[in-house]
Scaffold this motif. Structure first.
Motif, PDB file in Angstrom:
ATOM      1  N   PHE A 126      70.025   7.888  22.770  1.00  0.00           N
ATOM      2  CA  PHE A 126      70.145   6.457  22.731  1.00  0.00           C
ATOM      3  C   PHE A 126      71.393   6.197  23.146  1.00  0.00           C
ATOM      4  O   PHE A 126      71.604   5.121  23.973  1.00  0.00           O
ATOM      5  CB  PHE A 126      69.666   5.870  21.398  1.00  0.00           C
ATOM      6  N   GLU A 127      72.566   6.732  22.700  1.00  0.00           N
ATOM      7  CA  GLU A 127      73.780   6.408  23.025  1.00  0.00           C
ATOM      8  C   GLU A 127      74.005   6.518  24.450  1.00  0.00           C
ATOM      9  O   GLU A 127      74.787   5.542  25.067  1.00  0.00           O
ATOM     10  CB  GLU A 127      74.886   7.359  22.391  1.00  0.00           C
ATOM     11  N   GLU A 128      73.629   7.359  25.404  1.00  0.00           N
ATOM     12  CA  GLU A 128      73.782   7.531  26.671  1.00  0.00           C
ATOM     13  C   GLU A 128      72.854   6.385  27.518  1.00  0.00           C
ATOM     14  O   GLU A 128      73.528   5.883  28.272  1.00  0.00           O
ATOM     15  CB  GLU A 128      73.191   8.858  27.083  1.00  0.00           C
ATOM     16  N   TYR A 129      71.812   5.865  26.936  1.00  0.00           N
ATOM     17  CA  TYR A 129      71.166   4.768  27.533  1.00  0.00           C
ATOM     18  C   TYR A 129      72.062   3.644  27.397  1.00  0.00           C
ATOM     19  O   TYR A 129      72.108   2.756  28.288  1.00  0.00           O
ATOM     20  CB  TYR A 129      69.872   4.639  26.835  1.00  0.00           C
ATOM     21  N   VAL A 130      72.406   3.565  26.025  1.00  0.00           N
ATOM     22  CA  VAL A 130      73.332   2.308  26.041  1.00  0.00           C
ATOM     23  C   VAL A 130      74.621   2.192  27.116  1.00  0.00           C
ATOM     24  O   VAL A 130      75.028   1.120  27.581  1.00  0.00           O
ATOM     25  CB  VAL A 130      74.006   2.173  24.623  1.00  0.00           C
ATOM     26  N   ILE A 131      75.214   3.533  27.000  1.00  0.00           N
ATOM     27  CA  ILE A 131      76.580   3.413  28.030  1.00  0.00           C
ATOM     28  C   ILE A 131      76.183   3.191  29.405  1.00  0.00           C
ATOM     29  O   ILE A 131      76.670   2.560  30.078  1.00  0.00           O
ATOM     30  CB  ILE A 131      77.137   5.000  28.112  1.00  0.00           C
ATOM     31  N   TRP A 132      74.927   3.759  29.852  1.00  0.00           N
ATOM     32  CA  TRP A 132      74.450   3.633  31.341  1.00  0.00           C
ATOM     33  C   TRP A 132      73.964   2.085  31.464  1.00  0.00           C
ATOM     34  O   TRP A 132      74.497   1.382  32.319  1.00  0.00           O
ATOM     35  CB  TRP A 132      73.025   4.381  31.533  1.00  0.00           C
ATOM     36  N   TYR A 133      73.517   1.395  30.348  1.00  0.00           N
ATOM     37  CA  TYR A 133      72.921   0.036  30.698  1.00  0.00           C
ATOM     38  C   TYR A 133      74.407  -0.872  30.766  1.00  0.00           C
ATOM     39  O   TYR A 133      74.298  -1.802  31.666  1.00  0.00           O
ATOM     40  CB  TYR A 133      72.200  -0.278  29.639  1.00  0.00           C
ATOM     41  N   LEU A 134      75.299  -0.716  29.909  1.00  0.00           N
ATOM     42  CA  LEU A 134      76.750  -1.249  29.966  1.00  0.00           C
ATOM     43  C   LEU A 134      77.431  -1.013  31.116  1.00  0.00           C
ATOM     44  O   LEU A 134      77.932  -2.145  31.999  1.00  0.00           O
ATOM     45  CB  LEU A 134      77.390  -1.337  28.756  1.00  0.00           C
ATOM     46  N   GLN A 135      77.345   0.250  31.630  1.00  0.00           N
ATOM     47  CA  GLN A 135      77.983   0.519  32.972  1.00  0.00           C
ATOM     48  C   GLN A 135      77.107  -0.313  34.145  1.00  0.00           C
ATOM     49  O   GLN A 135      77.782  -0.708  35.136  1.00  0.00           O
ATOM     50  CB  GLN A 135      78.126   1.884  33.360  1.00  0.00           C
ATOM     51  N   ARG A 136      75.885  -0.263  34.246  1.00  0.00           N
ATOM     52  CA  ARG A 136      75.186  -0.994  35.106  1.00  0.00           C
ATOM     53  C   ARG A 136      75.483  -2.519  35.104  1.00  0.00           C
ATOM     54  O   ARG A 136      75.660  -3.189  36.056  1.00  0.00           O
ATOM     55  CB  ARG A 136      73.821  -1.054  35.178  1.00  0.00           C
ATOM     56  N   ASP A 137      75.511  -2.971  33.896  1.00  0.00           N
ATOM     57  CA  ASP A 137      75.753  -4.360  33.856  1.00  0.00           C
ATOM     58  C   ASP A 137      77.312  -4.800  34.388  1.00  0.00           C
ATOM     59  O   ASP A 137      77.579  -5.680  35.183  1.00  0.00           O
ATOM     60  CB  ASP A 137      75.797  -4.936  32.355  1.00  0.00           C
ATOM     61  N   ASP A 166      65.974  -0.139  54.978  1.00  0.00           N
ATOM     62  CA  ASP A 166      66.954   0.455  55.578  1.00  0.00           C
ATOM     63  C   ASP A 166      67.582   1.456  55.047  1.00  0.00           C
ATOM     64  O   ASP A 166      68.491   2.080  55.426  1.00  0.00           O
ATOM     65  CB  ASP A 166      68.133  -0.776  55.745  1.00  0.00           C
ATOM     66  N   GLU A 167      66.791   2.090  54.337  1.00  0.00           N
ATOM     67  CA  GLU A 167      67.231   3.288  53.372  1.00  0.00           C
ATOM     68  C   GLU A 167      68.714   3.320  52.812  1.00  0.00           C
ATOM     69  O   GLU A 167      69.221   4.274  52.742  1.00  0.00           O
ATOM     70  CB  GLU A 167      67.055   4.646  54.092  1.00  0.00           C
ATOM     71  N   GLN A 168      69.014   2.140  52.219  1.00  0.00           N
ATOM     72  CA  GLN A 168      70.182   2.064  51.559  1.00  0.00           C
ATOM     73  C   GLN A 168      70.246   1.785  50.059  1.00  0.00           C
ATOM     74  O   GLN A 168      70.957   1.396  49.490  1.00  0.00           O
ATOM     75  CB  GLN A 168      71.010   0.625  52.086  1.00  0.00           C
ATOM     76  N   LEU A 169      69.201   2.309  49.608  1.00  0.00           N
ATOM     77  CA  LEU A 169      69.018   1.847  47.928  1.00  0.00           C
ATOM     78  C   LEU A 169      68.572   3.481  47.427  1.00  0.00           C
ATOM     79  O   LEU A 169      67.443   3.888  48.068  1.00  0.00           O
ATOM     80  CB  LEU A 169      68.214   0.955  47.305  1.00  0.00           C
ATOM     81  N   ARG A 170      68.975   3.817  46.355  1.00  0.00           N
ATOM     82  CA  ARG A 170      68.594   5.050  45.727  1.00  0.00           C
ATOM     83  C   ARG A 170      68.393   4.811  44.289  1.00  0.00           C
ATOM     84  O   ARG A 170      69.259   3.947  43.628  1.00  0.00           O
ATOM     85  CB  ARG A 170      69.634   6.390  45.983  1.00  0.00           C
ATOM     86  N   PHE A 171      67.495   5.525  43.753  1.00  0.00           N
ATOM     87  CA  PHE A 171      67.289   5.185  42.137  1.00  0.00           C
ATOM     88  C   PHE A 171      67.825   6.263  41.453  1.00  0.00           C
ATOM     89  O   PHE A 171      67.212   7.084  40.915  1.00  0.00           O
ATOM     90  CB  PHE A 171      65.726   5.409  41.987  1.00  0.00           C
ATOM     91  N   SER A 172      69.159   6.332  41.459  1.00  0.00           N
ATOM     92  CA  SER A 172      70.095   7.441  40.537  1.00  0.00           C
ATOM     93  C   SER A 172      71.447   6.425  40.227  1.00  0.00           C
ATOM     94  O   SER A 172      71.536   5.457  40.768  1.00  0.00           O
ATOM     95  CB  SER A 172      70.304   8.444  41.480  1.00  0.00           C
ATOM     96  N   GLY A 173      72.116   7.050  39.429  1.00  0.00           N
ATOM     97  CA  GLY A 173      73.247   6.452  38.968  1.00  0.00           C
ATOM     98  C   GLY A 173      72.956   5.117  38.075  1.00  0.00           C
ATOM     99  O   GLY A 173      72.179   5.040  37.250  1.00  0.00           O
ATOM    100  N   VAL A 174      73.875   3.989  38.675  1.00  0.00           N
ATOM    101  CA  VAL A 174      73.633   2.958  37.997  1.00  0.00           C
ATOM    102  C   VAL A 174      72.130   2.262  38.587  1.00  0.00           C
ATOM    103  O   VAL A 174      71.751   1.183  37.973  1.00  0.00           O
ATOM    104  CB  VAL A 174      74.896   1.890  38.637  1.00  0.00           C
TER     105      VAL A 174
END
Length: 183
Positions: free
Chosen positions: A9-20, A129-137
């Motif tokens: 859960f903590e990793e999810y929280v960190i990821w979400y706040l990094q994305r934001d 245009d193949e400029q989006l990947r579903f990884s990282g943020v």
């Protein structure tokens, strides 16, 4: 879907706040060392992105490269999907919503008066245009109800729906990394 790694859960929280932070153009992403601050921030400022069961859930990071599996995910019950004519009130599966988008030629006739859809149009063009990947943020968040045997797309429909539409039109299915919480 295959598991990449266990998560928390903590990793999810960190990821979400990094994305934001990334979406807002800030250069100060939160770190795991700041977990107490991050948890307070998440519950106070982003409570709509935290379900009560999230802290108790089993979390993993997964990757999906199957159009069939992505089409089986349930879209969030967002009112704007109905307002855009994408959800018929019966079938919330991503496949049904993508079929409706195709029937409407949704991504080839952008509506200026639909601010909710503008980001989906942008993602559609980026994917073309193949400029989006579903990884990282750009990972997404899935929520699995093991008793109901369903997986809901909790965060990321604006990015995933355009990709599913393109894949249904014969385009390439881009692997989707996700945080998967399950109860």
């Amino acid at each position: 879907m295959r598991r990449i790694d266990y998560a928390s859960f903590e990793e999810y929280v960190i990821w979400y706040l990094q994305r934001d932070s990334w979406k807002r153009g800030r250069n100060d992403p939160p770190r795991i060392e700041d977990i107490d601050w991050c948890l307070r921030e998440m519950y106070m400022e982003h409570s709509h992105r935290v379900q009560p069961a999230f802290a108790l859930a089993k979390w993993t990071r997964v990757v999906c490269d199957s159009l069939e599996i992505a089409c089986s995910w349930l879209a969030p019950p967002f009112k704007w999907l109905e307002e855009e004519g994408l959800y018929n009130g019966v079938d919330r599966s991503l496949g049904a919503i993508a079929d409706q988008a195709l029937a409407m030629d949704f991504f080839n006739s952008p509506r200026i008066d639909a601010p909710r859809s503008s980001s989906m149009y942008a993602y559609y063009r980026m994917l073309q245009d193949e400029q989006l990947r579903f990884s990282g943020v750009n990972r997404i968040v899935l929520w699995q109800d093991t008793q109901a045997n369903t997986i809901e797309l909790f965060d990321g429909i604006g990015r995933v729906l355009p990709m599913v539409v393109l894949a249904k039109q014969g385009g390439r299915m881009i692997p989707i990394e996700a945080y998967l919480g399950e109860v």
